[in-house]
Design a protein around this motif. Structure first.
Motif, PDB file in Angstrom:
ATOM      1  N   THR A   1      -8.252   8.518   8.826  1.00 37.28           N
ATOM      2  CA  THR A   1      -7.241   8.554   9.869  1.00 37.28           C
ATOM      3  C   THR A   1      -7.029   9.988  10.309  1.00 37.28           C
ATOM      4  O   THR A   1      -6.165  10.678   9.801  1.00 37.28           O
ATOM      5  CB  THR A   1      -5.920   7.963   9.339  1.00 37.28           C
ATOM      6  OG1 THR A   1      -6.171   6.640   8.890  1.00 37.28           O
ATOM      7  CG2 THR A   1      -4.861   7.930  10.422  1.00 37.28           C
ATOM      8  N   ASP A   2      -7.867  10.478  11.185  1.00 34.70           N
ATOM      9  CA  ASP A   2      -7.648  11.821  11.732  1.00 34.70           C
ATOM     10  C   ASP A   2      -8.369  11.933  13.074  1.00 34.70           C
ATOM     11  O   ASP A   2      -9.189  11.087  13.432  1.00 34.70           O
ATOM     12  CB  ASP A   2      -8.112  12.911  10.755  1.00 34.70           C
ATOM     13  CG  ASP A   2      -9.546  12.716  10.283  1.00 34.70           C
ATOM     14  OD1 ASP A   2     -10.315  12.030  10.967  1.00 34.70           O
ATOM     15  OD2 ASP A   2      -9.885  13.265   9.223  1.00 34.70           O
ATOM     16  N   SER A   3      -8.050  12.977  13.811  1.00 35.92           N
ATOM     17  CA  SER A   3      -8.621  13.071  15.149  1.00 35.92           C
ATOM     18  C   SER A   3     -10.107  13.408  15.083  1.00 35.92           C
ATOM     19  O   SER A   3     -10.857  13.107  16.003  1.00 35.92           O
ATOM     20  CB  SER A   3      -7.861  14.093  15.988  1.00 35.92           C
ATOM     21  OG  SER A   3      -7.836  15.335  15.358  1.00 35.92           O
ATOM     22  N   TYR A   4     -10.554  14.016  13.989  1.00 41.45           N
ATOM     23  CA  TYR A   4     -11.969  14.338  13.871  1.00 41.45           C
ATOM     24  C   TYR A   4     -12.799  13.052  13.837  1.00 41.45           C
ATOM     25  O   TYR A   4     -13.864  12.975  14.445  1.00 41.45           O
ATOM     26  CB  TYR A   4     -12.224  15.181  12.618  1.00 41.45           C
ATOM     27  CG  TYR A   4     -13.535  15.943  12.687  1.00 41.45           C
ATOM     28  CD1 TYR A   4     -13.614  17.144  13.381  1.00 41.45           C
ATOM     29  CD2 TYR A   4     -14.690  15.448  12.101  1.00 41.45           C
ATOM     30  CE1 TYR A   4     -14.802  17.845  13.475  1.00 41.45           C
ATOM     31  CE2 TYR A   4     -15.892  16.145  12.189  1.00 41.45           C
ATOM     32  CZ  TYR A   4     -15.943  17.340  12.873  1.00 41.45           C
ATOM     33  OH  TYR A   4     -17.120  18.018  12.974  1.00 41.45           O
ATOM     34  N   THR A   5     -12.295  12.052  13.128  1.00 39.40           N
ATOM     35  CA  THR A   5     -12.967  10.757  13.113  1.00 39.40           C
ATOM     36  C   THR A   5     -13.075  10.207  14.534  1.00 39.40           C
ATOM     37  O   THR A   5     -14.120   9.686  14.941  1.00 39.40           O
ATOM     38  CB  THR A   5     -12.207   9.775  12.208  1.00 39.40           C
ATOM     39  OG1 THR A   5     -12.255  10.262  10.870  1.00 39.40           O
ATOM     40  CG2 THR A   5     -12.815   8.392  12.249  1.00 39.40           C
ATOM     41  N   GLY A   6     -11.999  10.353  15.308  1.00 39.76           N
ATOM     42  CA  GLY A   6     -12.025   9.921  16.703  1.00 39.76           C
ATOM     43  C   GLY A   6     -13.099  10.669  17.481  1.00 39.76           C
ATOM     44  O   GLY A   6     -13.867  10.077  18.245  1.00 39.76           O
ATOM     45  N   ASN A   7     -13.158  12.000  17.269  1.00 37.02           N
ATOM     46  CA  ASN A   7     -14.180  12.804  17.947  1.00 37.02           C
ATOM     47  C   ASN A   7     -15.583  12.308  17.616  1.00 37.02           C
ATOM     48  O   ASN A   7     -16.457  12.239  18.481  1.00 37.02           O
ATOM     49  CB  ASN A   7     -14.081  14.272  17.520  1.00 37.02           C
ATOM     50  CG  ASN A   7     -12.866  14.974  18.107  1.00 37.02           C
ATOM     51  OD1 ASN A   7     -12.216  14.459  19.014  1.00 37.02           O
ATOM     52  ND2 ASN A   7     -12.540  16.150  17.589  1.00 37.02           N
ATOM     53  N   MET A   8     -15.794  11.955  16.350  1.00 36.10           N
ATOM     54  CA  MET A   8     -17.123  11.534  15.939  1.00 36.10           C
ATOM     55  C   MET A   8     -17.459  10.132  16.462  1.00 36.10           C
ATOM     56  O   MET A   8     -18.608   9.841  16.778  1.00 36.10           O
ATOM     57  CB  MET A   8     -17.249  11.583  14.409  1.00 36.10           C
ATOM     58  CG  MET A   8     -17.217  12.998  13.834  1.00 36.10           C
ATOM     59  SD  MET A   8     -18.602  14.041  14.406  1.00 36.10           S
ATOM     60  CE  MET A   8     -17.761  15.151  15.539  1.00 36.10           C
ATOM     61  N   LEU A   9     -16.416   9.304  16.585  1.00 31.39           N
ATOM     62  CA  LEU A   9     -16.631   7.984  17.195  1.00 31.39           C
ATOM     63  C   LEU A   9     -17.044   8.165  18.657  1.00 31.39           C
ATOM     64  O   LEU A   9     -17.959   7.521  19.158  1.00 31.39           O
ATOM     65  CB  LEU A   9     -15.347   7.155  17.093  1.00 31.39           C
ATOM     66  CG  LEU A   9     -15.358   5.794  17.791  1.00 31.39           C
ATOM     67  CD1 LEU A   9     -16.371   4.864  17.144  1.00 31.39           C
ATOM     68  CD2 LEU A   9     -13.979   5.149  17.753  1.00 31.39           C
ATOM     69  N   LEU A  10     -16.361   9.087  19.297  1.00 39.52           N
ATOM     70  CA  LEU A  10     -16.673   9.389  20.689  1.00 39.52           C
ATOM     71  C   LEU A  10     -18.117   9.888  20.820  1.00 39.52           C
ATOM     72  O   LEU A  10     -18.853   9.494  21.725  1.00 39.52           O
ATOM     73  CB  LEU A  10     -15.684  10.446  21.200  1.00 39.52           C
ATOM     74  CG  LEU A  10     -15.850  10.956  22.621  1.00 39.52           C
ATOM     75  CD1 LEU A  10     -15.829   9.807  23.609  1.00 39.52           C
ATOM     76  CD2 LEU A  10     -14.726  11.925  22.955  1.00 39.52           C
ATOM     77  N   ARG A  11     -18.526  10.730  19.870  1.00 36.65           N
ATOM     78  CA  ARG A  11     -19.897  11.235  19.889  1.00 36.65           C
ATOM     79  C   ARG A  11     -20.889  10.074  19.814  1.00 36.65           C
ATOM     80  O   ARG A  11     -21.847  10.001  20.587  1.00 36.65           O
ATOM     81  CB  ARG A  11     -20.140  12.185  18.715  1.00 36.65           C
ATOM     82  CG  ARG A  11     -21.633  12.486  18.534  1.00 36.65           C
ATOM     83  CD  ARG A  11     -21.965  13.307  17.314  1.00 36.65           C
ATOM     84  NE  ARG A  11     -21.496  12.829  16.025  1.00 36.65           N
ATOM     85  CZ  ARG A  11     -21.903  11.726  15.411  1.00 36.65           C
ATOM     86  NH1 ARG A  11     -22.795  10.933  15.968  1.00 36.65           N
ATOM     87  NH2 ARG A  11     -21.421  11.402  14.232  1.00 36.65           N
ATOM     88  N   ALA A  12     -20.620   9.161  18.900  1.00 35.68           N
ATOM     89  CA  ALA A  12     -21.554   8.050  18.730  1.00 35.68           C
ATOM     90  C   ALA A  12     -21.604   7.171  19.974  1.00 35.68           C
ATOM     91  O   ALA A  12     -22.664   6.663  20.341  1.00 35.68           O
ATOM     92  CB  ALA A  12     -21.172   7.233  17.503  1.00 35.68           C
ATOM     93  N   THR A  13     -20.471   7.002  20.659  1.00 34.17           N
ATOM     94  CA  THR A  13     -20.500   6.142  21.851  1.00 34.17           C
ATOM     95  C   THR A  13     -21.375   6.747  22.956  1.00 34.17           C
ATOM     96  O   THR A  13     -21.914   6.012  23.777  1.00 34.17           O
ATOM     97  CB  THR A  13     -19.089   5.878  22.425  1.00 34.17           C
ATOM     98  OG1 THR A  13     -18.429   7.116  22.592  1.00 34.17           O
ATOM     99  CG2 THR A  13     -18.293   4.991  21.523  1.00 34.17           C
TER     100      THR A  13
END
Lengths: 281, 323, 456
Positions: C228-240
């Motif tokens: 649960t952190d914004s870095y995880t969000g960033n990495m999800l965005l990268r994968a998309t």
């Protein structure tokens, strides 16, 4: 006779078993912190965990002791905790005495006010505090942290001192008054010496609260050379890149050790003080 | 420079004190005893007022006034928004969700704190060997700063290398590792365990003090009446301990409502909001969404809730103990 | 009588001592932020006005999170020492603020009128600092020459309403690290990293099939962030991006949930985590630890990876032999899609010594500074003139990241609540992997909240 003895023994046995269980539950994390601090990070990331530190690795301790920022964190925390303790002792002696000896309208209000002051979230309080101290030019001084820690400890300390003074007979003061002593002198020569256990209890309590502070130290101070331990630890070990378990636990051990030593000597005053204070409102 | 300022503050304070005292002396022949008492009490209460004013009351007032505005870090507009923040909050499911989590956390933590603390206190109050040493040892967790406690448990809970999973799997209690802090089912419980670890010793000390206040003669008397063991505990110890228990409970409830460090460090409100307590919601609202006004409003509601609760609680406990 | 006096004396001495000691250390710093109220009025003057007469020492405050963290403190100390040696009349005071609370604390400091002169930032933070009007337009202070030297990708990431608001310091394009030993063990060629996204997934599964190593450490194929952190969000965005997705369109409208990219990505991650190819619920810091101890087959991470892995593995430079790095394999779009996170520098609007602050920022991105930083931490430069220097491209490692930088996209962080949106987005991974819901359900649950943050 024999059965009674056996029952007694069983009961005693049960006491020790329960104590042992509780003790292992509560002390295992402490032990684990210690063991972790004695291993290198690469050792830690290997199963099975080492229950005993076989290969002593004091690297993390060396790092901490040789790092000047850490010594600064300690020094600052120590100054804040001692300052807050001294401040809290005085203020709660005064206030506790006033609340104990003089009945006046609103004295209950004061008690309630003290208690409810703790009920507002520190998180929100901090915003208001920041701009206020900015105006008073007090930001980035350890003095604000002293003030903040003292105020956190005050409600309980004032209550405790009040109950404590309640248990001291008024006749002593009346005698001193007849001798012509001033009220302040009476308070300090007659009453305070009798309240030592209570004072010790609030001293330990305040010191620990100040030692534990995180949010105030984080927000009201930002200079690296004024940082206290909790935010300092967070800065060093909860960083952007990696977990440094060994370093973090070594810092934790060094941060806790002085308190532990103090505890071994002072714990009984805490219980005595609280006992005498009756730990009630 | 600040040192000078510190000194000047000292000087001014002592001057005020001196003048007040002189004033008291000058007037002493004119004032009644009652009036003198009141002035003395006021002087004694002055420091606590100054400190509370500086650290709590004045920022509290500013926070309350903020709570009625749209004030945000993005747009510094402080105009009155006719209870907009409160209406929005009380209508949002987020707020109730956080309130529920906070109540669950506080309730469970305090109950476990009290039960374990009481057990510990009773045991440590017995005539056991090395009593003083054991009492000190049990206090250790309390001496560890909260953030350090959080760090230790972050490591103990680590899914692959943490010692907890290792112990539970090698004892055969579970067969797969659990990501304690990343699991929606376990995260809150995991936080509660950490809180209990750190808080129980304090509860224990206070209860221990309470136990020592119960005079042995009461027990003797009860024993003569034929009471023993559990009965003694239920009918003598507990009733006499009640005032202590009630004040400890109140203190622990208020403190746990404030708990921020553990939530922030261990789970940051996650996973998927399952540990988003009121303290986290306030922080998020104020600092991630920048809505300081709304953040303050949460604080005000929270203050009101706790205030009402503690008044009722104290009253209830007082009435009960008078029986 | 005597006793009262003694006690009183003792007490006042002690309390005075504590208070003096508490404030005393502030006493000698004459240029600290606390007494600069008078200077504040002059600070809003135009940049051309000289504020610092020669010979007088000014102190600037630098809010950062790198000054004491293990991986970066060495570089930090060298940079500051070098700068102070070159600019004897400027002293840099470090404001160390923990990374987790960095953005919030700088915002509170600035809103409370106590802004640092220079602050470190990343894309997520800069968006907030610009939104809260903490950042001053950097181009007004460091000059057009440097600004025109910024590589295009970075420049667009820091341009707000046509103005460059932050100085890109070190871009961190994310490339693929792979563990050669695990490749070998899984029957793969240790020198041949995956060339396509599907191949990468296949390889990851083969590695994970190894199960455990000799000591019983679990082995994972690839590390996906799922905390649960914004870095995880960033990495999800990268994968998309690999699945042809996009976070916002040109107008700033959120289009993340349009098309199938987000759903495909979530299904991909869900599949990896539920089949134990990727660990569950891990944050980047844990994943790095696993890569460093040799139990993680692949990890997509930034250019600071090498330094971190050397330290964490306890093997130092010898560890470099055990892994390789290559560009992120291409997926649906046929190109190596990745993001770069970036360390940036801002000069604050409320800062009192903007001239000196500008000098400091100019130094930090200069050749001299970047060579130090590159040598110690392997980081790259956001300036064309510096990143093309041979010293910055001295080995294969640097070449890979320079190559990766060509196709890496900046994080679309123009909205001040981007950081918050990213943290919110990490919930989608939790909902699919922990609550075992479908990707569609996760998207329907979370995306409205993200849009609400953006008022859309």
């Amino acid at each position: 006779m024999n059965t009674a003895k056996r029952m007694l023994f069983q009961k005693e046995g049960l006491t020790y078993i329960l104590l042992f269980l509780l003790l292992s539950g509560f002390l295992f994390p402490v032990y684990w912190m210690f063991v972790t601090s004695l291993q290198s990070n690469s050792e830690l990331m290997k199963l099975p965990p080492k229950w005993l530190p076989v290969q002593l690795n004091l690297g993390s301790y060396m790092d901490i002791l040789s790092s000047s920022v850490f010594l600064t964190f300690y020094k600052n925390t120590f100054l804040v905790a001692s300052g807050a303790t001294v401040m809290c002792i005085f203020v709660s002696i005064f206030a506790g005495y006033a609340l104990s000896r003089f009945r006046f309208k609103g004295s209950n209000m004061i008690t309630l006010l003290l208690l409810s002051a703790q009920m507002f979230p520190t998180v929100t309080l901090v915003i208001g505090l920041f701009s206020q101290y900015q105006k008073m030019n007090l930001l980035n001084t350890l003095f604000v942290l002293i003030l903040a820690a003292a105020s956190t400890a005050l409600p309980f300390s004032v209550m405790l001192m009040r109950t404590f003074f309640n248990s001291i007979s008024r006749e002593l003061e009346e005698a001193a008054e007849i001798d012509g002593a001033s009220r302040f002198r009476t308070l300090f020569t007659v009453i305070v010496p009798l309240s030592k256990p209570g004072i010790m209890a609030i001293a330990i309590y305040t010191f620990l609260i100040a030692w534990d502070d995180f949010l105030f130290g984080l927000t009201l101070v930002s200079d690296l050379d004024k940082r206290t331990l909790s935010p300092g630890l967070s800065l060093t070990f909860l960083g952007e890149y990696s977990y440094n378990w060994s370093g973090a636990t070594a810092a934790a051990v060094t941060a806790t050790l002085p308190l532990l030593v103090a505890f071994l000597f002072l714990q009984r005053y805490m219980v005595e003080g609280l006992t005498a204070g009756g730990v009630k409102e | 420079m600040v040192a000078r300022r510190g000194q000047s503050v000292e000087a001014v304070l002592s001057l005020i004190k001196k003048q007040t005292m002189d004033g008291v002396k000058d007037m002493s022949f004119r004032l009644s005893r009652q009036q003198k008492n009141m002035i003395f009490a006021a002087v004694l209460l002055l420091p606590v007022f100054i400190i509370m004013m500086l650290t709590i009351i004045s920022p509290l007032i500013s926070a309350i006034s903020l709570s009625f505005s749209d004030y945000s870090l993005m747009s510094p507009d402080r105009s009155w928004n006719s209870f907009g923040n409160y209406i929005e909050l009380l209508r949002s499911s987020e707020f109730y969700h956080s309130l529920k989590i906070t109540l669950t956390y506080v309730g469970t933590t305090v109950v476990i704190d009290l039960l374990l603390g009481l057990l510990m206190a009773v045991l440590l109050n017995r005539n056991i060997r090395m009593r003083r040493f054991l009492r000190s040892i049990f206090m250790i967790p309390w001496a560890i700063p909260t953030i350090v406690t959080a760090l230790i448990f972050l490591w103990i809970y680590q899914p692959d290398y943490g010692v907890l999973n290792y112990m539970l799997t090698s004892l055969g209690i579970m067969d797969t590792n659990i990501s304690w802090l990343q699991s929606m089912d376990w995260a809150l419980a995991a936080i509660i365990v950490v809180a209990v670890f750190r808080q129980t010793p304090l509860v224990c000390v206070m209860l221990l003090a309470g136990l020592q206040n119960i005079s042995a003669s009461l027990y003797e008397a009860a024993k003569i009446d034929g009471a023993s063991g559990w009965k003694l505990f239920l009918h003598v110890t507990l009733p006499l301990l009640k005032p202590v228990i009630s004040s400890v409970t109140l203190i622990m409830i208020v403190n746990n409502f404030q708990m921020f460090t553990l939530f922030f460090t261990l789970t940051n409100g996650g996973p998927a909001g399952s540990t988003s307590s009121l303290a986290i919601l306030t922080y998020e609202t104020a600092f991630s969404k920048y809505e300081l006004g709304k953040g303050s409003a949460i604080g005000v509601i929270w203050l009101a809730l706790l205030f009402v609760f503690s008044v009722l609680f104290t009253r209830y406990m007082n009435r009960n103990s008078e029986h | 009588m005597k006793m009262w006096k003694k006690i009183a004396q003792g007490i006042s001495a002690v309390s005075l001592l504590a208070i003096l000691a508490a404030c005393g250390s502030n006493g000698n710093s004459t240029t600290g932020p606390s007494n600069s109220a008078s200077q504040q009025s002059t600070s809003s003057a135009s940049p051309s006005a000289k504020e610092t007469p020669t010979g007088e020492t000014v102190e600037i405050t630098f809010a950062n999170w790198i000054s004491v963290e293990e991986g970066t403190k060495e570089a930090y100390n060298q940079l500051i020492a070098d700068f102070e040696a070159k600019n004897p009349n400027i002293k840099v005071k470090s404001l160390g603020i923990p990374f987790q609370q960095f953005k919030d604390q700088v915002l509170v400091n600035s809103a409370g009128g106590n802004a640092p002169d220079v602050s470190m930032a990343n894309q997520n933070f800069t968006a907030a600092f610009v939104g809260a009007k903490v950042a001053a337009p950097i181009e007004d202070w460091v000059g057009a020459e440097i600004v025109s030297d910024i590589v295009e990708g970075s420049k667009s990431g820091v341009t707000y309403n046509g103005k460059v608001m932050a100085m890109p310091w070190a871009p961190h394009p994310n490339a693929l690290f792979w563990n050669k030993a695990l490749f070998q063990k899984a029957g793969l060629s240790p020198e041949k990293p995956p060339a396509t996204w599907d191949e990468m997934t296949e390889m990851a599964k083969k590695i994970a099939a190894l199960g455990k190593d000799e000591a019983g450490n679990p082995i994972y194929g690839i590390g996906e962030n799922a905390a649960t952190d914004s870095y995880t969000g960033n990495m999800l965005l990268r994968a998309t991006l690999t699945y042809g997705g996009k976070f916002i369109d040109e107008k700033g409208t959120i289009v993340w949930d349009q098309g199938t990219a987000l759903g495909d990505t979530l299904n991909h991650i869900k599949d990896l985590i539920s089949s134990k190819v990727s660990p569950k619920g891990s944050d980047m810091k844990s994943l790095r630890g696993m890569f460093a101890n040799g139990t993680l087959g692949m990890l997509i991470d930034g250019d600071f990876g090498r330094t971190n892995f050397r330290k964490m593995s306890g093997k130092g430079e010898a560890f470099d032999k055990e892994w390789g790095v290559t560009v992120v394999p291409a997926g649906k779009t046929g190109r190596s899609e990745t993001v770069f996170t970036e360390h940036q520098l801002i000069i604050t609007e409320g800062g009192k010594n903007k001239e000196a602050a500008a000098k400091f920022v100019t130094y930090l991105v200069s050749k001299d500074a970047m060579l130090i930083y590159h040598r110690l931490n392997g980081v790259m430069s956001s300036l064309k003139s510096v990143s093309s220097l041979p010293e910055m491209n001295e080995d294969e490692y640097a070449n890979v990241f320079n190559e990766q930088m060509k196709t890496a996209s900046p994080l679309p962080a123009s909205n001040p609540k981007f950081d918050n949106a990213m943290k919110q987005a990490s919930d989608m991974i939790v909902i699919t992997t922990d609550a075992n819901k479908s990707a569609e359900e996760a998207i329907t649950l979370v995306m409205p909240k993200i849009k609400e943050l953006y008022n859309q």
